[in-house]
Design an enzyme around this catalytic site. Structure first.
Site, PDB file in Angstrom:
ATOM      1  N   ARG A  36     -42.113  73.451   5.760  1.00  0.00           N
ATOM      2  CA  ARG A  36     -40.764  74.018   5.599  1.00  0.00           C
ATOM      3  C   ARG A  36     -40.498  74.481   4.173  1.00  0.00           C
ATOM      4  NH1 ARG A  36     -37.222  68.436   5.991  1.00  0.00           N
ATOM      5  NH2 ARG A  36     -37.963  67.548   4.052  1.00  0.00           N
ATOM      6  N   GLU A  37     -41.369  74.055   3.240  1.00  0.00           N
ATOM      7  CA  GLU A  37     -41.094  74.396   1.843  1.00  0.00           C
ATOM      8  C   GLU A  37     -42.321  75.039   1.197  1.00  0.00           C
ATOM      9  OE1 GLU A  37     -39.254  71.079  -0.246  1.00  0.00           O
ATOM     10  OE2 GLU A  37     -39.416  72.214  -2.111  1.00  0.00           O
ATOM     11  N   ILE A 184     -43.613  56.544 -11.546  1.00  0.00           N
ATOM     12  CA  ILE A 184     -42.853  57.778 -11.791  1.00  0.00           C
ATOM     13  C   ILE A 184     -41.915  57.603 -12.993  1.00  0.00           C
ATOM     14  CG2 ILE A 184     -41.120  59.357 -10.812  1.00  0.00           C
ATOM     15  CD1 ILE A 184     -42.401  58.859  -8.048  1.00  0.00           C
ATOM     16  N   ALA A 268     -35.343  56.707 -10.941  1.00  0.00           N
ATOM     17  CA  ALA A 268     -36.702  56.655 -10.358  1.00  0.00           C
ATOM     18  C   ALA A 268     -36.879  55.298  -9.702  1.00  0.00           C
ATOM     19  CB  ALA A 268     -37.738  56.890 -11.454  1.00  0.00           C
ATOM     20  N   GLY A 270     -37.767  54.550  -6.518  1.00  0.00           N
ATOM     21  CA  GLY A 270     -38.554  54.503  -5.298  1.00  0.00           C
ATOM     22  C   GLY A 270     -38.299  55.680  -4.381  1.00  0.00           C
ATOM     23  N   HIS A 443     -74.029  54.999 -23.793  1.00  0.00           N
ATOM     24  CA  HIS A 443     -73.442  54.744 -25.117  1.00  0.00           C
ATOM     25  C   HIS A 443     -73.396  56.032 -25.920  1.00  0.00           C
ATOM     26  CE1 HIS A 443     -72.492  52.656 -28.832  1.00  0.00           C
ATOM     27  NE2 HIS A 443     -73.404  53.427 -29.417  1.00  0.00           N
TER      28      HIS A 443
HETATM   29  C1  LIG Z   1     -42.975  62.630  -9.779  1.00  0.00           C
HETATM   30  C2  LIG Z   1     -44.091  62.123  -8.910  1.00  0.00           C
HETATM   31  C3  LIG Z   1     -45.345  61.903  -9.442  1.00  0.00           C
HETATM   32  C4  LIG Z   1     -46.378  61.457  -8.636  1.00  0.00           C
HETATM   33  N1  LIG Z   1     -47.611  61.254  -9.193  1.00  0.00           N
HETATM   34  C5  LIG Z   1     -48.621  60.823  -8.419  1.00  0.00           C
HETATM   35  C6  LIG Z   1     -49.910  60.635  -8.954  1.00  0.00           C
HETATM   36  O1  LIG Z   1     -50.147  60.863 -10.137  1.00  0.00           O
HETATM   37  N2  LIG Z   1     -50.896  60.222  -8.130  1.00  0.00           N
HETATM   38  C7  LIG Z   1     -50.664  59.962  -6.809  1.00  0.00           C
HETATM   39  O2  LIG Z   1     -51.586  59.580  -6.103  1.00  0.00           O
HETATM   40  N3  LIG Z   1     -49.450  60.134  -6.263  1.00  0.00           N
HETATM   41  C8  LIG Z   1     -48.429  60.546  -7.042  1.00  0.00           C
HETATM   42  N4  LIG Z   1     -47.201  60.753  -6.480  1.00  0.00           N
HETATM   43  C9  LIG Z   1     -47.026  60.465  -5.041  1.00  0.00           C
HETATM   44  C10 LIG Z   1     -47.561  61.625  -4.195  1.00  0.00           C
HETATM   45  O3  LIG Z   1     -46.882  62.804  -4.539  1.00  0.00           O
HETATM   46  C11 LIG Z   1     -47.389  61.310  -2.716  1.00  0.00           C
HETATM   47  O4  LIG Z   1     -48.000  60.076  -2.431  1.00  0.00           O
HETATM   48  C12 LIG Z   1     -48.016  62.383  -1.848  1.00  0.00           C
HETATM   49  O5  LIG Z   1     -47.454  63.640  -2.099  1.00  0.00           O
HETATM   50  C13 LIG Z   1     -47.847  62.035  -0.364  1.00  0.00           C
HETATM   51  O6  LIG Z   1     -48.441  63.028   0.401  1.00  0.00           O
HETATM   52  P1  LIG Z   1     -47.947  63.346   1.886  1.00  0.00           P
HETATM   53  O7  LIG Z   1     -48.882  64.387   2.394  1.00  0.00           O
HETATM   54  O8  LIG Z   1     -47.793  62.109   2.640  1.00  0.00           O
HETATM   55  O9  LIG Z   1     -46.487  63.939   1.739  1.00  0.00           O
HETATM   56  P2  LIG Z   1     -45.797  65.058   0.785  1.00  0.00           P
HETATM   57  O10 LIG Z   1     -46.655  65.425  -0.359  1.00  0.00           O
HETATM   58  O11 LIG Z   1     -44.459  64.528   0.547  1.00  0.00           O
HETATM   59  O12 LIG Z   1     -45.737  66.308   1.746  1.00  0.00           O
HETATM   60  C14 LIG Z   1     -44.924  66.352   2.861  1.00  0.00           C
HETATM   61  C15 LIG Z   1     -44.636  67.789   3.198  1.00  0.00           C
HETATM   62  O13 LIG Z   1     -44.007  67.847   4.467  1.00  0.00           O
HETATM   63  C16 LIG Z   1     -43.008  68.845   4.435  1.00  0.00           C
HETATM   64  N5  LIG Z   1     -42.057  68.527   5.492  1.00  0.00           N
HETATM   65  C17 LIG Z   1     -41.237  67.456   5.595  1.00  0.00           C
HETATM   66  N6  LIG Z   1     -40.572  67.481   6.752  1.00  0.00           N
HETATM   67  C18 LIG Z   1     -40.953  68.606   7.395  1.00  0.00           C
HETATM   68  C19 LIG Z   1     -40.620  69.195   8.650  1.00  0.00           C
HETATM   69  N7  LIG Z   1     -39.774  68.620   9.473  1.00  0.00           N
HETATM   70  N8  LIG Z   1     -41.219  70.349   8.987  1.00  0.00           N
HETATM   71  C20 LIG Z   1     -42.105  70.962   8.156  1.00  0.00           C
HETATM   72  N9  LIG Z   1     -42.453  70.444   6.958  1.00  0.00           N
HETATM   73  C21 LIG Z   1     -41.902  69.273   6.602  1.00  0.00           C
HETATM   74  C22 LIG Z   1     -42.433  68.749   3.040  1.00  0.00           C
HETATM   75  O14 LIG Z   1     -41.798  69.952   2.661  1.00  0.00           O
HETATM   76  C23 LIG Z   1     -43.684  68.477   2.219  1.00  0.00           C
HETATM   77  O15 LIG Z   1     -44.255  69.685   1.774  1.00  0.00           O
HETATM   78  C24 LIG Z   1     -46.152  61.219  -7.257  1.00  0.00           C
HETATM   79  C25 LIG Z   1     -44.888  61.455  -6.703  1.00  0.00           C
HETATM   80  C26 LIG Z   1     -43.874  61.904  -7.518  1.00  0.00           C
HETATM   81  C27 LIG Z   1     -42.523  62.163  -6.899  1.00  0.00           C
END
Ligand SMILES: Cc1cc2nc3c(=O)[nH]c(=O)nc-3n(C[C@H](O)[C@H](O)[C@H](O)COP(=O)(O)OP(=O)(O)OC[C@H]3O[C@@H](n4cnc5c(N)ncnc54)[C@H](O)[C@@H]3O)c2cc1C
Length: 464
Positions: A36-37, A184, A268, A270, A443
């Site tokens: 969606r994004e 975070i 931040a 959670g 080393h």
């Molecule tokens: C500031 C920040 C820093 C981070 N740094 C790290 C790091 O250094 N290392 C690390 O391992 N993790 C890090 N994380 C965590 C990491 O971003 C997440 O664990 C990871 O993105 C999870 O992946 P995911 O595929 O489960 O979901 P997401 O990456 O959240 O992706 C979900 C996707 O689903 C889409 N979506 C949601 N609902 C719908 C719908 N109904 N229809 C269509 N699309 C939909 C969203 O738009 C999104 O694009 C960080 C998070 C943040 C916020």
């Protein structure tokens, strides 16, 4: 009736969803992914990647202000904050474009819109008010998570930021309050501190980075303070007051209430799973504390529906989401993948000093009844760390005294986020101290400290 059918439909294209899609395509499934994004999810667009781009700028700023130690001098060192943010957004856009290319290369159908379960084997996608229904033999929900919002501390885009607003800050705040000292919060606190802001980091638990080993938390606390940050642990935010162009937090520390005012505040505290609007009502899918419950293979209980990544149980990390995506797809394909061992998932925080860990902390190992041997080695005994001018930090190893199993490893200091994988491989291979002691480390490298931290657990440390 479905307009089009696929072997697999994935809802959400973060590191869970897009990696699952590519693996499924490799296994000759017809795959559609709904987003969606922006392709790449939070990780590539609003999480892991853009934060690391910002932190790189902060690291350069820090180096530029310590040039004398390396024999350099520079006058009038300054930065353009808009350019720092623009670079971070550019890096995110480049990687999101990379995911688009990878999906195309693997012949994955990308469908733009909001996806939701729409009955057995069906996903409805809505875009611009128009809904299309697709059929799928299997569905993976990978909709991720968003920032948790505390009532009274809602991000308003001006004075109060979540990670999203902080990543596109229109100007550098002179002072900043960060509530929450997980990965975070600590990364943003470190970034803004190293860019020159006056930062106060507030943590409700009794120590910052509370999931890390106690010794690591204590070291980072001291290091942050040494760098000029105000760190308040065991601190409860009683309320937040918005002023014209500043924000005041009312904080209670050990019974004493005080007020802290800063230009901006980052909350931040959670994340919550994106469980709303994805068609869970009327299904067998269970939600606990905003996250979908699954079995070890990501199965939700609803026929043909799996869930992965931040939508499901912790740890909420990109590499966990990707690994789960591959596991679930291989399970669907009948390949009998290994169950994921949560104890072997490394965690990294890219603040200065960096933090990385895998497995049990010393306290958790004891709690689980292990008789333990603990090793510790400080980077002050490491030639490469000294040559680099970064001798702060240490590595701690925790072994089972009876079996020699490496139960956990905890690191704080230079490039530890690159090194933790050595111990992660060791844990995956169920290595004992014998193999680690017998491993030859190159080393001079900072990684030699990993060897020393093992040697120390067995009374054989050489360089300290
Ligand atoms: C500031 C920040 C820093 C981070 N740094 C790290 C790091 O250094 N290392 C690390 O391992 N993790 C890090 N994380 C965590 C990491 O971003 C997440 O664990 C990871 O993105 C999870 O992946 P995911 O595929 O489960 O979901 P997401 O990456 O959240 O992706 C979900 C996707 O689903 C889409 N979506 C949601 N609902 C719908 C719908 N109904 N229809 C269509 N699309 C939909 C969203 O738009 C999104 O694009 C960080 C998070 C943040 C916020």
């Amino acid at each position: 009736m479905a307009d089009q059918s696929f072997d697999l439909i994935i809802v959400g294209s973060g590191p869970g969803g897009y990696v699952a899609a590519i693996r499924a395509a490799q296994l000759k499934m017809s795959v559609a992914i709904i987003e969606r994004e922006s392709l790449g999810g939070i990780c590539l667009n609003w999480g892991c990647i853009p934060t690391k781009a910002l932190l790189r700028s902060a690291e350069i700023n820090h180096l530029l202000h310590t040039l004398d130690a390396y024999g350099f001098a520079a006058d009038n060192v300054r930065f353009d904050f808009a350019k720092v943010v623009k670079r971070s957004r550019g890096v995110a856009a480049q990687l999101s474009g990379g995911v688009k290319h990878l999906l195309k290369k693997n012949k994955v159908t990308v469908i733009e819109g909001e996806g939701k379960l729409a009955g057995t084997g069906k996903v409805a996608v809505t875009k611009d008010g128009k809904t299309t229904t697709y059929g799928a033999k299997n569905i993976i929900l990978a909709t991720g998570a968003r920032a948790r919002v505390i009532p009274g501390i809602e991000p308003d885009g001006k004075l109060i930021w979540s990670y999203r607003e902080a990543l596109v800050a229109p100007a550098m705040p002179k002072s900043l309050i960060v509530i929450g000292s997980g990965a975070i919060g600590s990364e943003f606190a470190s970034f803004f501190l190293n860019m020159g802001a006056k930062v106060t980091l507030i943590e409700a638990m009794d120590r910052i980075l509370p999931v890390e080993d106690k010794d690591i938390s204590a070291f980072v606390h001291k290091s942050f303070e040494k760098q000029g940050m105000t760190v308040l642990a065991d601190a409860k935010v009683q309320g937040v007051r918005k002023n014209g162009d500043s924000v005041t937090a009312v904080v209670e520390v050990k019974g004493k209430v005080s007020e802290i005012t800063a230009d901006r505040l980052i909350s931040a505290v959670g994340i919550v799973g994106n469980v709303e609007g994805i068609g869970l009502e009327g299904t067998k899918i269970k939600v606990e504390r905003t996250h979908v419950v699954t079995d070890a293979m990501g199965f939700t209980g609803e026929p043909g529906v799996y869930a992965i990544g931040d939508l499901t149980a912790p740890p909420w990390l990109a590499h966990k989401a990707s690994h789960e995506g591959i596991m679930v797809v291989e399970h669907i394909a009948g390949l009998h993948p290994h169950e994921m061992d949560v104890g072997n998932i490394p965690g990294c925080t890219y603040c200065r000093p960096q933090v990385a860990s895998v497995g049990l902390t010393e306290a958790k190992a004891k709690e689980k009844g292990h008789e333990i041997k603990v090793g510790k080695f400080s980077f002050i005994g490491n030639g490469k760390a000294i040559a680099m001018g970064e001798p702060e930090g240490f590595i701690k190893t925790v072994f089972d005294a009876k079996t020699g199993e490496l139960l956990g490893a905890h690191m704080v200091g230079p490039e530890v986020t690159e090194m933790i994988q050595g111990y992660t491989i060791a844990r995956t291979l169920e290595t004992t101290e014998a193999e680690l002691i017998n491993t030859v480390f190159p080393h001079p490298t900072v990684s030699e400290s990993m060897h020393e931290a093992v040697l120390d657990a067995y009374g054989r440390m050489i360089h300290l």
